[in-house]
Design a protein around this motif. Structure first.
Motif, short mmCIF file in Angstrom:
data_model
loop_
_atom_site.label_atom_id
_atom_site.label_comp_id
_atom_site.label_asym_id
_atom_site.label_seq_id
_atom_site.Cartn_x
_atom_site.Cartn_y
_atom_site.Cartn_z
N TYR A 1 0.85 -1.20 0.00
CA TYR A 1 0.00 0.00 0.00
C TYR A 1 0.88 1.24 0.00
O TYR A 1 1.64 1.49 0.95
N ILE A 2 0.79 2.03 -1.06
CA ILE A 2 1.59 3.26 -1.17
C ILE A 2 0.68 4.48 -1.35
O ILE A 2 1.18 5.59 -1.49
N THR A 3 -0.63 4.27 -1.35
CA THR A 3 -1.58 5.36 -1.60
C THR A 3 -1.42 6.48 -0.58
O THR A 3 -1.51 7.67 -0.93
N ASP A 4 -1.18 6.12 0.68
CA ASP A 4 -1.06 7.13 1.72
C ASP A 4 0.12 8.08 1.49
O ASP A 4 0.09 9.23 1.91
N ILE A 5 1.15 7.59 0.81
CA ILE A 5 2.29 8.46 0.48
C ILE A 5 1.82 9.59 -0.43
O ILE A 5 2.14 10.76 -0.22
N THR A 6 1.04 9.23 -1.44
CA THR A 6 0.57 10.24 -2.39
C THR A 6 -0.49 11.15 -1.78
O THR A 6 -0.71 12.27 -2.28
N GLN A 7 -1.15 10.70 -0.73
CA GLN A 7 -2.16 11.53 -0.08
C GLN A 7 -1.56 12.66 0.75
O GLN A 7 -2.29 13.45 1.35
N LEU A 8 -0.23 12.75 0.75
CA LEU A 8 0.45 13.86 1.39
C LEU A 8 0.83 14.94 0.37
O LEU A 8 1.49 15.91 0.70
#
Length: 233
Positions: A187-194
């Motif tokens: 899961y890398i989505t949270d990185i882009t949500q920054l």
């Protein structure tokens, strides 16, 4: 003289044992040519970043460093704008060998962006995962799926919550399918949500991840990928 001779003999034995121990801990260099296949769309190709800045190439370079600059190769089958049907067609047309040591898959954002029925993704994603397993020589342990980045958190997306909600549906489906098939899902989505808080995570086009964001992706990937390649995390 006899006492000296006895201690000299003992000293010689200690030296031999020490040398033997040193030989035992020395391991031969890793001379394998590791082959990586990266399947996807603009997030895999690395739209708006340099040719060596996308996550598959950064991943290859990080693996090489951990192998003492051993040789690894990466083949990327990905283009900006590709949907799941287009990726399927491209894999069939390119027809890479079934001999890869690692296969990554990141796909689906353009299905959502182009307002395709979700059924396309639901039908195509499992096929693509199975194709990835095939390209990994039939070994599902060599396959890694990445979650879809959230472009709502870019100047282009402008915080649109409907984008995030739609992509969450895609990512949940992918995560559930991978769990059912014992496929690694990172899961890398949270990185882009920054991206709106940390503009350095967004490329100059105001839409895609930056080189720094891809570096963060690789940091998430390495602990999962390295053991699959017989390397220490």
């Amino acid at each position: 003289m006899k006492l000296w001779g006895r201690w000299s003999f003992v000293g010689l034995l200690l030296i031999l044992v020490s040398c033997s121990s040193e030989k035992e801990v020395n391991t031969p260099p890793d001379t394998r040519v590791l082959k990586i296949l990266a399947l996807g769309d603009s997030y895999t190709k690395g739209e708006s970043v340099c040719s060596t800045c996308n996550f598959p190439t950064q991943l290859r370079d990080s693996i090489n460093v951990r192998r003492g600059n051993g040789l690894s190769e990466v083949q990327i089958i990905a283009q900006t704008g590709w949907t799941t049907p287009q990726l399927k067609n491209a894999i069939n047309q390119t027809n890479p060998p079934n001999t890869f040591d690692l296969v990554t898959l990141l796909i689906g954002v353009n299905n959502q962006y182009q307002n395709m029925p979700f059924s396309f993704y639901a039908n195509d994603f499992p096929e693509l995962v199975q194709k990835a397993i095939e390209k990994a020589g039939g070994d599902r342990n060599k396959v890694v799926v990445l979650s879809i980045p959230d472009y709502a958190f870019t100047p282009f997306g402008n915080g649109n919550t409907s984008i995030s909600a739609a992509l969450q549906t895609y990512n949940q489906f992918a995560s559930d399918y991978c769990a059912s098939q014992q496929i690694s899902f990172v899961y890398i989505t949270d990185i882009t949500q920054l991206g709106l808080q940390q503009p350095a995570l967004v490329a100059q086009d105001g839409l895609h991840p930056s080189t720094l964001a891809y570096t963060r992706f690789v940091e998430r990937l390495l602990p999962v990928v390295l053991p699959k390649l017989g390397l220490q995390p």
